[in-house]
Design a protein around this motif. Structure first.
Motif, PDB file in Angstrom:
ATOM      1  N   ASP A  83       0.871  -1.171   0.000  1.00 61.34           N
ATOM      2  CA  ASP A  83       0.000   0.000   0.000  1.00 61.34           C
ATOM      3  C   ASP A  83       0.907   1.220   0.000  1.00 61.34           C
ATOM      4  O   ASP A  83       1.630   1.459   0.970  1.00 61.34           O
ATOM      5  N   PRO A  84       0.904   1.993  -1.091  1.00 61.75           N
ATOM      6  CA  PRO A  84       1.853   3.114  -1.166  1.00 61.75           C
ATOM      7  C   PRO A  84       1.564   4.220  -0.159  1.00 61.75           C
ATOM      8  O   PRO A  84       2.419   5.048   0.118  1.00 61.75           O
ATOM      9  N   ALA A  85       0.352   4.220   0.411  1.00 62.14           N
ATOM     10  CA  ALA A  85      -0.038   5.286   1.343  1.00 62.14           C
ATOM     11  C   ALA A  85       0.045   4.849   2.795  1.00 62.14           C
ATOM     12  O   ALA A  85      -0.322   5.607   3.700  1.00 62.14           O
ATOM     13  N   ASP A  86       0.518   3.620   3.031  1.00 60.57           N
ATOM     14  CA  ASP A  86       0.480   3.063   4.390  1.00 60.57           C
ATOM     15  C   ASP A  86       1.672   2.102   4.512  1.00 60.57           C
ATOM     16  O   ASP A  86       1.627   0.970   4.029  1.00 60.57           O
ATOM     17  N   ALA A  87       2.740   2.573   5.136  1.00 59.18           N
ATOM     18  CA  ALA A  87       4.045   1.910   5.054  1.00 59.18           C
ATOM     19  C   ALA A  87       4.093   0.488   5.600  1.00 59.18           C
ATOM     20  O   ALA A  87       4.998  -0.267   5.263  1.00 59.18           O
ATOM     21  N   ASP A  88       3.139   0.123   6.443  1.00 59.74           N
ATOM     22  CA  ASP A  88       3.160  -1.229   6.994  1.00 59.74           C
ATOM     23  C   ASP A  88       2.066  -2.134   6.429  1.00 59.74           C
ATOM     24  O   ASP A  88       1.879  -3.256   6.901  1.00 59.74           O
ATOM     25  N   ALA A  89       1.359  -1.649   5.425  1.00 63.33           N
ATOM     26  CA  ALA A  89       0.191  -2.398   4.941  1.00 63.33           C
ATOM     27  C   ALA A  89       0.464  -3.190   3.671  1.00 63.33           C
ATOM     28  O   ALA A  89       1.176  -2.733   2.771  1.00 63.33           O
ATOM     29  N   ILE A  90      -0.127  -4.383   3.637  1.00 68.10           N
ATOM     30  CA  ILE A  90      -0.042  -5.289   2.491  1.00 68.10           C
ATOM     31  C   ILE A  90      -1.468  -5.673   2.090  1.00 68.10           C
ATOM     32  O   ILE A  90      -2.283  -6.030   2.945  1.00 68.10           O
ATOM     33  N   TRP A  91      -1.748  -5.575   0.805  1.00 64.99           N
ATOM     34  CA  TRP A  91      -3.037  -6.033   0.275  1.00 64.99           C
ATOM     35  C   TRP A  91      -2.833  -7.368  -0.435  1.00 64.99           C
ATOM     36  O   TRP A  91      -1.920  -7.513  -1.244  1.00 64.99           O
ATOM     37  N   VAL A  92      -3.696  -8.320  -0.138  1.00 69.45           N
ATOM     38  CA  VAL A  92      -3.654  -9.614  -0.821  1.00 69.45           C
ATOM     39  C   VAL A  92      -5.021  -9.837  -1.463  1.00 69.45           C
ATOM     40  O   VAL A  92      -6.054  -9.743  -0.784  1.00 69.45           O
ATOM     41  N   THR A  93      -5.022 -10.067  -2.767  1.00 68.41           N
ATOM     42  CA  THR A  93      -6.276 -10.348  -3.478  1.00 68.41           C
ATOM     43  C   THR A  93      -6.165 -11.741  -4.093  1.00 68.41           C
ATOM     44  O   THR A  93      -5.171 -12.073  -4.733  1.00 68.41           O
ATOM     45  N   GLU A  94      -7.197 -12.545  -3.850  1.00 62.25           N
ATOM     46  CA  GLU A  94      -7.161 -13.955  -4.233  1.00 62.25           C
ATOM     47  C   GLU A  94      -8.418 -14.343  -5.001  1.00 62.25           C
ATOM     48  O   GLU A  94      -9.496 -13.869  -4.686  1.00 62.25           O
ATOM     49  N   VAL A  95      -8.253 -15.230  -5.977  1.00 61.89           N
ATOM     50  CA  VAL A  95      -9.390 -15.849  -6.655  1.00 61.89           C
ATOM     51  C   VAL A  95      -9.162 -17.350  -6.702  1.00 61.89           C
ATOM     52  O   VAL A  95      -8.081 -17.807  -7.114  1.00 61.89           O
ATOM     53  N   TRP A  96     -10.152 -18.085  -6.262  1.00 60.03           N
ATOM     54  CA  TRP A  96     -10.109 -19.550  -6.216  1.00 60.03           C
ATOM     55  C   TRP A  96     -11.331 -20.103  -6.949  1.00 60.03           C
ATOM     56  O   TRP A  96     -12.339 -19.419  -7.076  1.00 60.03           O
ATOM     57  N   THR A  97     -11.220 -21.366  -7.369  1.00 59.17           N
ATOM     58  CA  THR A  97     -12.381 -21.983  -8.025  1.00 59.17           C
ATOM     59  C   THR A  97     -13.572 -22.011  -7.067  1.00 59.17           C
ATOM     60  O   THR A  97     -14.707 -21.820  -7.484  1.00 59.17           O
ATOM     61  N   ASP A  98     -13.302 -22.249  -5.793  1.00 58.62           N
ATOM     62  CA  ASP A  98     -14.366 -22.301  -4.792  1.00 58.62           C
ATOM     63  C   ASP A  98     -13.750 -22.137  -3.399  1.00 58.62           C
ATOM     64  O   ASP A  98     -12.529 -22.162  -3.236  1.00 58.62           O
ATOM     65  N   ALA A  99     -14.619 -21.974  -2.407  1.00 60.98           N
ATOM     66  CA  ALA A  99     -14.139 -21.757  -1.041  1.00 60.98           C
ATOM     67  C   ALA A  99     -13.375 -22.973  -0.514  1.00 60.98           C
ATOM     68  O   ALA A  99     -12.431 -22.832   0.266  1.00 60.98           O
ATOM     69  N   ALA A 100     -13.784 -24.156  -0.962  1.00 62.14           N
ATOM     70  CA  ALA A 100     -13.118 -25.376  -0.490  1.00 62.14           C
ATOM     71  C   ALA A 100     -11.648 -25.410  -0.921  1.00 62.14           C
ATOM     72  O   ALA A 100     -10.774 -25.842  -0.150  1.00 62.14           O
ATOM     73  N   SER A 101     -11.364 -24.952  -2.138  1.00 64.64           N
ATOM     74  CA  SER A 101      -9.968 -24.918  -2.609  1.00 64.64           C
ATOM     75  C   SER A 101      -9.141 -23.990  -1.737  1.00 64.64           C
ATOM     76  O   SER A 101      -7.994 -24.295  -1.392  1.00 64.64           O
ATOM     77  N   HIS A 102      -9.714 -22.822  -1.418  1.00 67.21           N
ATOM     78  CA  HIS A 102      -8.984 -21.902  -0.551  1.00 67.21           C
ATOM     79  C   HIS A 102      -8.710 -22.535   0.805  1.00 67.21           C
ATOM     80  O   HIS A 102      -7.591 -22.495   1.317  1.00 67.21           O
TER      81      HIS A 102
END
Lengths: 102, 102
Positions: free
Chosen positions: A40-59
């Protein structure tokens, strides 16, 4: 499809160390269509993680993979917390990995 | 890399109509590495869009593409607003489209 958007907060000054762990451990996982790790360029300690899975069970199953367990063990001590997480139902778009039929 | 995570609110009952416009208009765009359109299962009018671009300039340029301009024109009347948007600096992960060297 099943998606997650989350914001993680690193312990002060530990963001790059967490990013390194996440980047090193993120490869092809069964049912994973996308997994993006971002500063996050505006928040020095922040990390964004975005995920896509076939379904919740895979995650859910991915959390038991040895490489994921190892990454969690390494990163946990330097994660200050999780500030935001939302589940999504991705419908499509561009750049989603093809799913192997196996 | 340059990323965007945004939450859009559809006019009441218009989410699927907006999703259709977004899904139909999202193909390969110069510099686009990922573009995922998702429903929010906990918020009936909300749409999450997560994007990864090679750089901010590619994203900005995409807004001038004829297909994007057409999608904006179609969707604008049924978008109630934008509730959340954050810029990110993606570092890597899985499922990012390869960038053509051209």
């Amino acid at each position: 499809m099943y998606g997650l958007i989350g914001k993680m907060r690193a312990a002060r000054g530990q963001r790059d160390a967490i990013m390194d762990v996440l980047l090193a451990s993120t490869g092809a996982m069964p049912g994973c269509l996308s997994y993006v790790i971002a500063r996050d360029p505006a928040d020095a300690d922040a990390i964004w993680v975005t995920e896509v899975w076939t379904d919740a069970a895979s995650h859910k199953a991915s959390l038991q993979l040895p490489e994921v367990q190892a990454a969690i063990a390494k990163a946990r001590p330097i994660i200050a917390g999780f500030e935001f997480q939302v589940e999504t139902h991705p419908a499509g778009g561009f750049g989603l990995a093809a799913v192997k039929n196996e």
